[in-house]
Each structure stands twice: as C-alpha cells, then as structure tokens.
Design an enzyme around this catalytic site. Sequence first.
Site, PDB file in Angstrom:
ATOM      1  N   GLU A   1       0.807  -1.233   0.000  1.00 45.50           N
ATOM      2  CA  GLU A   1       0.000   0.000   0.000  1.00 45.50           C
ATOM      3  C   GLU A   1       0.830   1.269   0.000  1.00 45.50           C
ATOM      4  O   GLU A   1       0.582   2.172   0.803  1.00 45.50           O
ATOM      5  CB  GLU A   1      -0.924   0.018   1.213  1.00 45.50           C
ATOM      6  CG  GLU A   1      -1.968  -1.049   1.166  1.00 45.50           C
ATOM      7  CD  GLU A   1      -3.046  -0.870   2.226  1.00 45.50           C
ATOM      8  OE1 GLU A   1      -2.986   0.108   2.991  1.00 45.50           O
ATOM      9  OE2 GLU A   1      -3.939  -1.714   2.272  1.00 45.50           O
TER      10      GLU A   1
ATOM     11  N   GLU B   1      -5.654  -8.477   1.318  1.00 41.60           N
ATOM     12  CA  GLU B   1      -6.288  -7.923   2.517  1.00 41.60           C
ATOM     13  C   GLU B   1      -7.733  -7.586   2.208  1.00 41.60           C
ATOM     14  O   GLU B   1      -8.051  -7.127   1.107  1.00 41.60           O
ATOM     15  CB  GLU B   1      -5.583  -6.658   3.028  1.00 41.60           C
ATOM     16  CG  GLU B   1      -4.247  -6.922   3.658  1.00 41.60           C
ATOM     17  CD  GLU B   1      -3.615  -5.691   4.281  1.00 41.60           C
ATOM     18  OE1 GLU B   1      -4.342  -4.859   4.848  1.00 41.60           O
ATOM     19  OE2 GLU B   1      -2.382  -5.567   4.166  1.00 41.60           O
TER      20      GLU B   1
HETATM   21  C1  BG6 Z   1      -4.271  -1.997   5.521  1.00 42.74           C
HETATM   22  C2  BG6 Z   1      -2.864  -2.217   6.007  1.00 42.74           C
HETATM   23  O1  BG6 Z   1      -4.374  -0.808   4.889  1.00 42.74           O
HETATM   24  O2  BG6 Z   1      -5.254  -1.908   6.488  1.00 42.74           O
HETATM   25  C3  BG6 Z   1      -2.755  -3.034   7.279  1.00 42.74           C
HETATM   26  O3  BG6 Z   1      -2.077  -2.830   5.008  1.00 42.74           O
HETATM   27  C4  BG6 Z   1      -3.814  -2.539   8.250  1.00 42.74           C
HETATM   28  O4  BG6 Z   1      -1.460  -2.925   7.774  1.00 42.74           O
HETATM   29  C5  BG6 Z   1      -5.186  -2.741   7.622  1.00 42.74           C
HETATM   30  O5  BG6 Z   1      -3.744  -3.139   9.499  1.00 42.74           O
HETATM   31  C6  BG6 Z   1      -6.337  -2.371   8.523  1.00 42.74           C
HETATM   32  O6  BG6 Z   1      -6.259  -1.041   8.946  1.00 42.74           O
HETATM   33  P1  BG6 Z   1      -6.164  -0.660  10.456  1.00 42.74           P
HETATM   34  O7  BG6 Z   1      -5.834   0.776  10.480  1.00 42.74           O
HETATM   35  O8  BG6 Z   1      -7.471  -0.968  11.052  1.00 42.74           O
HETATM   36  O9  BG6 Z   1      -5.080  -1.492  11.066  1.00 42.74           O
END
Ligand code: BG6
Length: 486
Positions: A166, A386
């Site tokens: 990202e 993800e």
């Molecule tokens: C993604 C990232 O954008 O979102 C992760 O690659 C991150 O590292 C995930 O944990 C969820 O976001 P957050 O802010 O809830 O941890």
Amino acid sequence: MEYRTLKPFPNGFLWGASTSAFQCEGAYNEDGKKPSSMELRPVPENLASFKDTVDHYHRFKEDIALMAEMGFKAYRFSITWTRIIPDGIGPVNQKAIDHYNEVINECLKYGIKPIVTLYHFDTPADLDKKFGGWDSREMIDAFSNYCTVCFKEFGDRVKYWTTNNEYNSFVMEIIFDADKSPFASNLHPFKTKSEQIKYAAQCAHYKLVAESKVIGICQKMWPDAKIGPTVNTPPAYAASSKPEDQIAVMDSDALTNYYYLDVACKGKYNRLCWRFLEDNDAIPDDITQQDMEIIKNNNANLISVNYYFPKTVEAATLQDETRGMQMSNDGGKDDMTTFVLSGVYKGVRNQNLEVSEYGMEQDAIGMRVVLDRLYDRYELPLIITENGCGCPDELTDDGKIHDTYRIDFLRDMIKQCQLAINDGSDLIGYCPWSAMDLISTHQGIRKRYGFIYVDRTDTDIKECKRIPKDSFYWYQNVIKTNGKEL
Ligand code: BG6
C-alpha cells in the site's frame, strides 16, 4: 450482470489470510534486530504499541498449526527488513535468515504456500535518520540489496512475492495531509501545496523505481515466481449522475490506484497522474533516463489487491481546498469521507452503505467492481491480500468468540469474489486481514480482524493465548468445500 448459473472457485484457489510483521511479530529488538520507524512511532498510552504486539515471532509454529487446522492453502506475511539487515544496509543477520527459513518451512510442512511481502510500512529507522526515508535515491539500492538477499535465501521455496504494501496510501496521505500521515516520519516543513505534492511524487518515484528494479531481479533469479505490488484499491463511485462526477471517478481511480499500478504493470506513468503533477508544478526533479528504462523493462506478473471500502466522489473545483480523511489517533472512529483534492474530487458519504463502529463504509460489491476494473486494465492474475472489517470482539463466559458479524462480512465478500471470477477476472486467491488478531495501524488491539483471537488488551499483554473464533470454524468449512458452502 446477474448470472443464471455460477462457475465454482477454481481448483487450487489460494484460500488463506494475511498478517504484517510490525503488527504481529513483537520481539522488536531481539536476535540482532534493530527498530523500524513504525515501531518507534509514539503511540497514545491507551493503545498497544508495536514493540511486543502478539508475539508471532515466538509463537509462529502454534499460529501456523492453527492456520493448517483451518485448511489454509496460503499464508501472506511480511519479512522485516531490520531483522534481515539490522542497519538497513550492511551485514546480513544470520539469525533472521534462520528464523524466516523456519517460518517458510513450517508453512510448507502443511502444504501452505508462503506469500511474502518484502516491505509493509516498516522502513529501517537508521535509514530514515540517515537518508530521510524514501526522500532519497540511496533507498533504491538499499531496498534492492535487501530484497536480493530475500530472493537468494528464500526464493527456492517462496513463489509469490509482493514488493510494497500500500505505498499508495502513504503517498496520498502526504499529498492530502502531511502532518497527520500515520505512515510518514521524516516529513519536511512544506511552504506550498505544490512543494508538498512534489515531495510525495519524488518519494513515490524512488519507491516505484526500487519496486521495478526488484521485480526484475526476482524474475531473473526465479523465472517461475510471481511478483507484484500490493495496492490499497478503493474503486470510485460517482456521487451523482452529473457528468462532472464521472470525471471525478476517473481521476480518483487514476490517482489512487493506476498511478502506482501503471508503473509496475505497464512500465509507464499514468497520463492523468502526470498531468496532475505537471499542473501542480510537482513533477519530481530527480527522474533519470535510466530510471525510466528500469520502469519500462521490469513489469509485475501478479497484482496483490487490498480491498476494504470504496470511495464515493464528486467533482472539486480549484477553489476547494485540499484536506485529508479524519483518522482517529486515540482508538476512536475515523471519517474516511472527508477528503478533498483541490480541483479534482471530494469524498461524499455514501448513503447506500452501512458504516462500521470504526467508521468504515461497508460494501461487498466494491470487491467485484475493483477486481473487474483491475483485470480489464492489466489482464494479470489478481490475489486478494487484505480485506476485512475491524470489530471489538468479546470473549464470552463459554470461552468463545461469537463473531457472526465477521462471518456475514466475509461471506458477502467471498460471494463477490466468485462473481468477479464469473465475470472472467483471473482471481487466484483470497487472503483476508487477518489470520490472527494483531495491532491495528492506528486503533490498537481492541479493533480486531483475526480468525484466531489473541487474549490481550491494549494495556495488558497477558499471555496472548490463542483461541479460535466462530469465524475460524466457518472459514474452515468454506475452504474444505472450496467456497461451495458459505
Ligand atoms: C491496511 C494495512 O491498509 O489496512 C494493514 O495494510 C492494516 O497494515 C489494515 O492493518 C487495517 O487497517 P487498520 O488501520 O485498522 O489497522
């Protein structure tokens, strides 16, 4: 399109889940490792820090055994640069090589394919100090040397690599709201907006050249490997049927997604993004002929997609001032719709979508939209690395976690993955966030994503006991039936 009959998920589909090192490994200064800037970032007292996290470094065997029990075909995790090369550049730390060999071999023992991310926000702190982070050409060689070590040591067994996690979020954060970016540590004071955008574009350029370079190195060393970038890819929706808002959609998709993906996959800068930089007097000063050759000649053969939520946009005028999303810094709710990019687009709250407790708009159909848009544009295999919704889970008196909301969320997403496959997109796997609970980038451990509960709170690390949630058993059956039973 609504289909009369649906094709099933293909055989060999890579069901699994993801983690990142700085959010789950802990042991931030053990066995020769030095800190990354993410680990040193100040964290409010009420939130867990990135130093001990959920102890995956010591418990990876237990965690991978649980993944195997779920039936995982793949596990996407990241390698920590400062374990492999503690100073960022210089000698290699054999203990780290041994550690990741053990992790990879443990996965393979259960038939789980490792999908390795080389960089997940964790720049070596020493390099940030020395070079000012990615604002330096020196980072290109530093990063490619580190990646070359990984390809050499692990490439005989790792056949799926993702270069940068990202990076687009990082760049957009700087463009929108430099002071509040959770990912940037060494920002210069900017006198003008144009200077700020130029800074972001220069960092992005070094990062993109580094990425293309390591893609080339990997493909040369391991022609059977797949490698590409990981981009956070919110597809844009138009706020209305006004033609101006359709232009805002095109611009949003270009600046958020295609800027990075066109370089990595097509070997050239996106023309709309280039015009945006030109018009803002923000073309980076340091772009060489050789950089453009590297970009042109080394292209990804895999796209790793992180999808959480879409963006609904309307056109912005030059009178609208740029501003960012409102991200909580104390574990509270975000507002992801407040962004404005002067002269380009502004975010709008989409009234058709529900919003999670932490402020994320929830939209499974966006998954199909983004997969189809990316496949139309690049015709490369896609893998979800993800996707998920962070929620505060409760460990109930029966010793269980009844996370039906997570099951509902993931079920809807998987249905849309199947529809995208039916639309003809080459989706090869689904690895949602996250395998087990880990520390959110900015909202602590109360915001959980995992199939495996980790018993700790933000202020008390306890024993980090692992407990399968209800979603664990549901996902186990999804994998067993190759997505037939959702
Ligand atoms: C993604 C990232 O954008 O979102 C992760 O690659 C991150 O590292 C995930 O944990 C969820 O976001 P957050 O802010 O809830 O941890």
